[in-house]
Write a protein that holds these residues in place. Structure first.
Motif, PDB file in Angstrom:
ATOM      1  N   LYS A 185       0.822  -1.208   0.000  1.00  0.00           N
ATOM      2  CA  LYS A 185       0.000   0.000   0.000  1.00  0.00           C
ATOM      3  C   LYS A 185       0.860   1.263   0.000  1.00  0.00           C
ATOM      4  CE  LYS A 185      -3.809  -2.229   2.472  1.00  0.00           C
ATOM      5  NZ  LYS A 185      -4.653  -2.219   3.709  1.00  0.00           N
ATOM      6  N   ASP A 186       2.137   1.115   0.304  1.00  0.00           N
ATOM      7  CA  ASP A 186       3.067   2.236   0.339  1.00  0.00           C
ATOM      8  C   ASP A 186       4.017   2.102  -0.844  1.00  0.00           C
ATOM      9  OD1 ASP A 186       5.223   3.955   0.802  1.00  0.00           O
ATOM     10  OD2 ASP A 186       5.072   3.784   2.974  1.00  0.00           O
ATOM     11  N   ARG A 187       3.790   2.892  -1.884  1.00  0.00           N
ATOM     12  CA  ARG A 187       4.559   2.738  -3.117  1.00  0.00           C
ATOM     13  C   ARG A 187       6.054   2.946  -2.882  1.00  0.00           C
ATOM     14  NH1 ARG A 187       4.637   2.415  -8.437  1.00  0.00           N
ATOM     15  NH2 ARG A 187       6.116   3.675  -9.622  1.00  0.00           N
ATOM     16  N   THR A 188       6.399   3.943  -2.065  1.00  0.00           N
ATOM     17  CA  THR A 188       7.815   4.211  -1.807  1.00  0.00           C
ATOM     18  C   THR A 188       8.480   3.016  -1.140  1.00  0.00           C
ATOM     19  OG1 THR A 188       7.382   6.574  -1.589  1.00  0.00           O
ATOM     20  CG2 THR A 188       9.451   5.741  -0.647  1.00  0.00           C
ATOM     21  N   GLN A 189       7.788   2.446  -0.139  1.00  0.00           N
ATOM     22  CA  GLN A 189       8.351   1.290   0.564  1.00  0.00           C
ATOM     23  C   GLN A 189       8.406   0.071  -0.344  1.00  0.00           C
ATOM     24  OE1 GLN A 189       7.325  -1.790   1.898  1.00  0.00           O
ATOM     25  NE2 GLN A 189       9.100  -2.040   3.241  1.00  0.00           N
ATOM     26  N   ALA A 190       7.396  -0.087  -1.215  1.00  0.00           N
ATOM     27  CA  ALA A 190       7.371  -1.226  -2.131  1.00  0.00           C
ATOM     28  C   ALA A 190       8.522  -1.147  -3.128  1.00  0.00           C
ATOM     29  CB  ALA A 190       6.030  -1.276  -2.864  1.00  0.00           C
ATOM     30  N   VAL A 191       8.772   0.047  -3.642  1.00  0.00           N
ATOM     31  CA  VAL A 191       9.900   0.235  -4.569  1.00  0.00           C
ATOM     32  C   VAL A 191      11.216  -0.056  -3.853  1.00  0.00           C
ATOM     33  CG1 VAL A 191      11.188   1.937  -5.922  1.00  0.00           C
ATOM     34  CG2 VAL A 191       8.688   1.861  -6.058  1.00  0.00           C
ATOM     35  N   GLY A 192      11.300   0.361  -2.579  1.00  0.00           N
ATOM     36  CA  GLY A 192      12.492   0.056  -1.801  1.00  0.00           C
ATOM     37  C   GLY A 192      12.691  -1.434  -1.639  1.00  0.00           C
ATOM     38  N   GLY A 193      11.583  -2.178  -1.507  1.00  0.00           N
ATOM     39  CA  GLY A 193      11.665  -3.634  -1.407  1.00  0.00           C
ATOM     40  C   GLY A 193      12.198  -4.255  -2.685  1.00  0.00           C
ATOM     41  N   LEU A 194      11.782  -3.718  -3.823  1.00  0.00           N
ATOM     42  CA  LEU A 194      12.283  -4.231  -5.100  1.00  0.00           C
ATOM     43  C   LEU A 194      13.781  -3.946  -5.242  1.00  0.00           C
ATOM     44  CD1 LEU A 194       9.418  -3.329  -7.608  1.00  0.00           C
ATOM     45  CD2 LEU A 194       9.828  -5.487  -6.423  1.00  0.00           C
ATOM     46  N   ARG A 195      14.200  -2.785  -4.765  1.00  0.00           N
ATOM     47  CA  ARG A 195      15.631  -2.466  -4.808  1.00  0.00           C
ATOM     48  C   ARG A 195      16.426  -3.422  -3.920  1.00  0.00           C
ATOM     49  NH1 ARG A 195      14.703   4.032  -4.318  1.00  0.00           N
ATOM     50  NH2 ARG A 195      14.296   4.429  -6.534  1.00  0.00           N
ATOM     51  N   LYS A 196      15.848  -3.759  -2.780  1.00  0.00           N
ATOM     52  CA  LYS A 196      16.500  -4.717  -1.880  1.00  0.00           C
ATOM     53  C   LYS A 196      16.625  -6.076  -2.576  1.00  0.00           C
ATOM     54  CE  LYS A 196      15.169  -4.570   2.384  1.00  0.00           C
ATOM     55  NZ  LYS A 196      14.382  -4.795   3.633  1.00  0.00           N
ATOM     56  N   ALA A 197      15.592  -6.440  -3.338  1.00  0.00           N
ATOM     57  CA  ALA A 197      15.630  -7.711  -4.057  1.00  0.00           C
ATOM     58  C   ALA A 197      16.721  -7.700  -5.120  1.00  0.00           C
ATOM     59  CB  ALA A 197      14.267  -7.983  -4.695  1.00  0.00           C
ATOM     60  N   VAL A 198      16.852  -6.592  -5.831  1.00  0.00           N
ATOM     61  CA  VAL A 198      17.908  -6.477  -6.847  1.00  0.00           C
ATOM     62  C   VAL A 198      19.284  -6.566  -6.191  1.00  0.00           C
ATOM     63  CG1 VAL A 198      18.970  -4.929  -8.536  1.00  0.00           C
ATOM     64  CG2 VAL A 198      16.487  -5.185  -8.478  1.00  0.00           C
ATOM     65  N   ALA A 199      19.428  -5.952  -5.009  1.00  0.00           N
ATOM     66  CA  ALA A 199      20.699  -6.032  -4.286  1.00  0.00           C
ATOM     67  C   ALA A 199      21.013  -7.467  -3.900  1.00  0.00           C
ATOM     68  CB  ALA A 199      20.643  -5.144  -3.038  1.00  0.00           C
ATOM     69  N   ALA A 200      19.974  -8.226  -3.516  1.00  0.00           N
ATOM     70  CA  ALA A 200      20.184  -9.635  -3.162  1.00  0.00           C
ATOM     71  C   ALA A 200      20.672 -10.432  -4.361  1.00  0.00           C
ATOM     72  CB  ALA A 200      18.885 -10.230  -2.621  1.00  0.00           C
ATOM     73  N   LEU A 201      20.148 -10.112  -5.525  1.00  0.00           N
ATOM     74  CA  LEU A 201      20.589 -10.788  -6.745  1.00  0.00           C
ATOM     75  C   LEU A 201      22.055 -10.463  -7.051  1.00  0.00           C
ATOM     76  CD1 LEU A 201      17.416 -10.046  -8.871  1.00  0.00           C
ATOM     77  CD2 LEU A 201      18.275 -12.337  -8.454  1.00  0.00           C
TER      78      LEU A 201
END
Length: 235
Positions: A119-135
């Motif tokens: 529901k929080d777009r900023t936090q959701a985008v941050g989560g995707l960035r975290k996923a890219v960092a994990a990759l």
């Protein structure tokens, strides 16, 4: 009989989560806990549900890591079949509310899965960035359902969300499509009949090397068309 099968499968789910929670307490946070859970839960669940599961192309799974796996999503019972393919060092992206589920939330955290607030777009985008960092940094892979929700009909595919393809291009890792034949149809078939069978197929990877943000839609379309074609062959 169907109700008894589902009840027993639910109890097996709780037992599988409890075992992986205990492993998390003993070993600490480990992205391979999802692999342990997937294998354990699927082993018992498919027997309790009376399902036969045939796989094709499973040898591609680990060989292509790190990558983004994209899978068609049909039911809360998907892991009863897909669990036999879930690879080590693989995480999923889930809503942060999962943390509040007793035991399961703790296991989900121990398995180093990525939690976002949808529901929080900023936090959701941050989560995707975290996923890219994990990759990029850890070499982990990410297990995703690009439809974003369950396709309860078990037929075809719903429209795809762009998140998995944005992550794949950002990290420059391949997209590995995985398709499952209709789970609802298999569950509806009489116990012991040939129809109580699910087929899983791991497709060839879709490379992202050299692609940019402007290629996201085309990548999503190519993967979706290939998955639809495979589903048509399997049905």
């Amino acid at each position: 009989m169907r109700a008894l099968r589902l009840c027993a499968t639910g109890l097996w789910l709780l037992m599988s989560v409890a075992v992986c929670f205990a492993l998390g307490l003993a070993r600490g946070r480990d992205p391979s806990l999802g692999y342990v859970f997937g294998r354990m839960y699927a082993w018992g669940a498919r027997r309790l549900l009376g399902l036969r599961v045939d796989t094709e192309g499973a040898e591609r799974l680990a060989a292509l890591q790190p990558c983004i796996y994209v899978i068609n999503h049909q039911s809360n019972l998907d892991m009863a079949t897909m669990g036999i393919l879930y690879p080590p060092r693989t995480v999923v992206i889930g809503k942060k509310q999962l943390l509040w589920f007793p035991l399961f939330g703790a296991f989900f955290w121990f398995a180093r899965n990525i939690l976002i607030d949808r529901k929080d777009r900023t936090q959701a985008v941050g989560g995707l960035r975290k996923a890219v960092a994990a990759l990029r940094e850890h070499g982990w892979s990410i297990w995703t359902f690009p439809e974003g929700t369950r396709n309860k009909s078990g037929k075809g595919l719903l429209p795809f969300k762009k998140g998995p393809f944005v992550m794949a291009i950002s990290a420059q890792v391949p997209v590995v499509p995985i398709v499952s034949s209709s789970l609802p149809s298999a569950l509806a078939a009489p116990a012991g009949s040939p129809g109580r069978r699910v087929r899983l197929r791991v497709l060839d990877p879709e490379p992202t090397a050299g692609l940019g943000a402007g290629d996201t839609a085309a990548l999503s379309t190519r993967v979706r068309e290939r998955m639809l074609a495979a589903l048509g062959e399997m049905e």
